[in-house]
Design a protein around this motif. Structure first.
Motif: not given
Length: 238
Positions: A132-145, A119-129
């Motif tokens: 026009x630019x890039x920014x840090x996501x608000x949420x990351x979810x990892x799902x098992x299939x 729910x709280x992604x660190x600034x240097x964890x990943x960038x969505x590009x």
């Protein structure tokens, strides 16, 4: 006082009606989109096509801007997750495309067989590009299939928005359907491979049989020729 009480009751009724309407709308959305994916995935026979289809359809539906689909290539029960397809993903040198059970969040998700939500992604964890630019996501979810409690794949999604409860419920139920589809595809692939091996073996056996038949014919011809030679030699000696 009676008017105020009546007003409160009416407001409470309106609130309850609003909540009920929202819940019904959420359930309708959930059922409609699960049925949609069922139709889309029905009859699919290619793993890569399925992975790309799932990510591209999920993007507008749950508001995700980044997606990865890892397929479990292991056949002995141990997770060996290889990146199969991606959505708006930019590879980086320090990131692996393959994970074993317990390695990173992808591997940990496969190990625990449970959804992982950041729910709280660190600034240097990943960038969505984007262009026009890039920014840090608000949420990351990892799902098992999963299929019959066996990990078939792991899906990782990132979004600028927070995944709400109905989105998470939808994703949890969707992965069950995806697990069935992946198991069907892999089972079909194994069957086709065994059939191909069987056909190859049958062709080789037929070839060997023809070779053996030809060899026997040559031996019979040689035996006849030898017998004829012996008869001529015996006649000459007489």
């Amino acid at each position: 006082g009676e008017v105020a009480k009546l007003k409160d009751n009416i407001n409470e009724m309106i609130g309850n009606l609003r909540d009920t309407t929202q819940k019904n709308a959420a359930q309708d959305w959930l059922k409609t989109n699960l049925a949609k994916f069922t139709r889309l995935l029905q009859g699919q026979r290619d793993l890569l096509a399925v992975a790309k289809l799932i990510l591209s359809e999920l993007a507008p539906l749950v508001g995700m801007q980044h997606g990865l689909f890892y397929f479990n290539e292991s056949s002995n029960g141990d997770a060996e997750l290889q990146l199969l397809a991606s959505y708006a993903f930019k590879e980086r040198k320090n990131l692996s495309n393959r994970f074993k059970a317990g390695e990173g969040l992808v591997g940990q998700c496969a190990l625990e067989k449970e959804r992982i939500l950041l729910a709280d992604v660190p600034p240097n964890y990943i960038q969505i590009n984007s262009g026009l630019g890039e920014a840090v996501p608000s949420n990351i979810v990892v799902l098992p299939v999963l299929f019959e409690n066996q990990v078939k794949a792991v899906i990782e999604l990132a979004s600028f928005q927070r995944f709400n409860d109905i989105h998470l419920t939808f994703l949890d139920q969707l992965t069950e359907s995806i697990g069935i589809v992946l198991n069907t595809i892999t089972a079909t692939m194994r069957t086709e491979e065994l059939l191909k091996q069987s056909q190859t073996l049958a062709a080789e056996l037929q070839f060997r049989q023809e070779e053996l038949t030809q060899t026997n014919q040559r031996l019979q011809e040689q035996a006849k020729s030898l017998q004829s030679s012996e008869e001529r030699l015996r006649k000459q000696q007489e």
